[in-house]
Design an enzyme around this catalytic site. Sequence first.
Site, PDB file in Angstrom:
ATOM      1  N   GLU A  59     -31.526 -62.037  30.919  1.00  0.00           N
ATOM      2  CA  GLU A  59     -32.754 -62.738  31.305  1.00  0.00           C
ATOM      3  C   GLU A  59     -33.618 -63.159  30.121  1.00  0.00           C
ATOM      4  OE1 GLU A  59     -31.484 -60.310  33.046  1.00  0.00           O
ATOM      5  OE2 GLU A  59     -31.463 -60.988  35.134  1.00  0.00           O
ATOM      6  N   HIS A 128     -35.696 -55.871  45.026  1.00  0.00           N
ATOM      7  CA  HIS A 128     -35.250 -57.222  45.375  1.00  0.00           C
ATOM      8  C   HIS A 128     -36.212 -57.885  46.370  1.00  0.00           C
ATOM      9  CE1 HIS A 128     -31.449 -55.602  43.811  1.00  0.00           C
ATOM     10  NE2 HIS A 128     -31.071 -56.833  43.629  1.00  0.00           N
TER      11      HIS A 128
END
Lengths: 325, 326
Positions: A59, A128
Amino acid sequence: MREITFSEALGEAMYEEMTRNPTIFTYGEDIAKQGGIFGAYKPLLGKFSDRIIDTPISEEVIFGSALGAALAGMRPVAEFHFADFIFTGMTAVTNQIMKIRYMTGGQAKLPLVLRGPDGISKSAAAQHSESIETIFMHVPGIKVIIPSTPYDMKGLFKTALRSDDPVICFEHKLLYKMKGPVPEEEYYIPFGVADVKRKGKDVTVVTTSRMVHESLKAAEVLLKEDIDVEVIDLRTLIPLDKKTVIDSVKKTHHLVVAHETWRKGGWGAEVASVVQEEAFDYLDAPILRVGARNVHIPFSPPLQDFVVPDHKDVEKAVKKVLGEV
Amino acid sequence: MDYSKEFLQGLYRTMVRSRAFDSKAEELFLEGKLPGFIHLYIGEEAIATGVMANLRKDDYITSTHRGHGHMIAKGADMKKMMAELYGKITGYCRGKGGSMHIADLSIGVLGANGEVAGGLPIASGAGMAIKLKKTDQVVVAFFGDGASNRGAFHEALNWCSVYKLPVIFVNENNQFASTERVQETTSVQNISDRAVSYSIPGVTIDGNDVSAVYETVKSAVERARNGGGPTLIEAKTYRIKGHFVGDPTLYRGKKEVQEYWKREPIGRFEKKLKEMGMLTDKEKENIKNEAEKEVEEAVKFSEDSPFPEPVSALQDLFVDDTGYGY
């Protein structure tokens, strides 16, 4: 008018702008072959093959390279996979992307977009399910778009793809399959223009994303009790359309802010502050906030339902702000 | 090394100019004339000089918090650099960045960076842009020994290897990450050993030998321009000065520093050029005098320049600069 899904609206925006502009390219995890884990890029599969790139799970480079590519003349669209995982590369966003233009005294133009899913789905648990848009409203240096309908998704995203400033787009997971009217002809939605999704005279509800739909549902229920709710969808948090909100409060004299992210310190608190600073005399009651409770998003369905707000929470807040509870 | 006198003296001049700039910056800082804090490149000049002699104006670099030498070697304007150190409106960043954030996009400097390893993901993205645009530009990412322990380093090496990007990773191993010795914080003897994990060439060289730097980077740049992908070059040097000006340097003794002064790159190259008959005493004096004059002019320019208007702090957040700063 034809109806397409939120996901298809994003795909169309990308398709049209990538066709027009060869400097746009997009990359992230699971997008080039899979079309993204929520299928948002399916309309692009098989087209622009060298401009849709699957990446390692890295990321910090996904975000930091967007900055580098933008400085070197491209227009990258980087996907963050899940909003929760922006934090794994967060320094590249807040310390690099959001600061570089300012720190270089305005030398840098940064035509880049970060986008991906946020919010709850069916029991995805705490890592999530987050909605973290407020953070990007708090730290200066990026424009924040958070659409609620296919029409807004396409129009705002096309504007993002023509912006010379960094943009982050939060797409709620539960909206991807939602259908809505989207015209065939090309259109753009400017940033900083809220949309009144429902006109009303008694209470203003300021909201975004999934909570727009929950607020509209609440408005339908409340109408049966003769309470007429105005639902304002901000659509972008940066820039923030204060005027539409304040004009509405001047009419209804009551304000509820509603978002899925945590109530504590959420962007609704900023909106509430702005309104009390600039329109205090028009308020007939304290501003109320609807948001997630101050814990993480739990796994088990009844726990998730308890923590995350829905239309019933909006209904309660509207009644309370009117003194009817 | 079979190079012209002009070329060799050019390398020497760049190192001398860099040293002159940083020596003056140190002096000005100690006099209390510069705000903030600064990190000096003194003793590491051979690296930036040897690298940049291989680059074109349209090649990119990402720099570090210790970046004055990179800027000068890439062709930056000393006046605008010094003015930025003073926090003046005529500085590269109009007083918004300071020493650690100088950038000049017009000569391919994508920014010094206040974050250790912060430039490596940016360099990776510039590499992606070059590949997509199908040009033969290259990117050099400078970073220190401490940066090689950050995730960004490992992510960037893997990324650039996977996509075969034209990025040359130049590690300036000056033996210290702030106050910590590299051997006490790093799992490998040579940082270039880490290239193995990413299937790219890795090489360790004497970073105080400008010829070695030039030659090594030359082949890495050629490989990158021809689609051969990234290289990791570890240039071993020594941070003669403290981490920042004013660092009490409690972590090392004076004797050690004195030893390393004997190996600093400018004196070494000077000796070599004299032996080769490529530099006379007179030429040497001229180069030094010119460099000092250039620095003095930069100081005068900076001192004569105004500070920015306070309200200009609200500009430069976005291209569309209306109403965001408040």
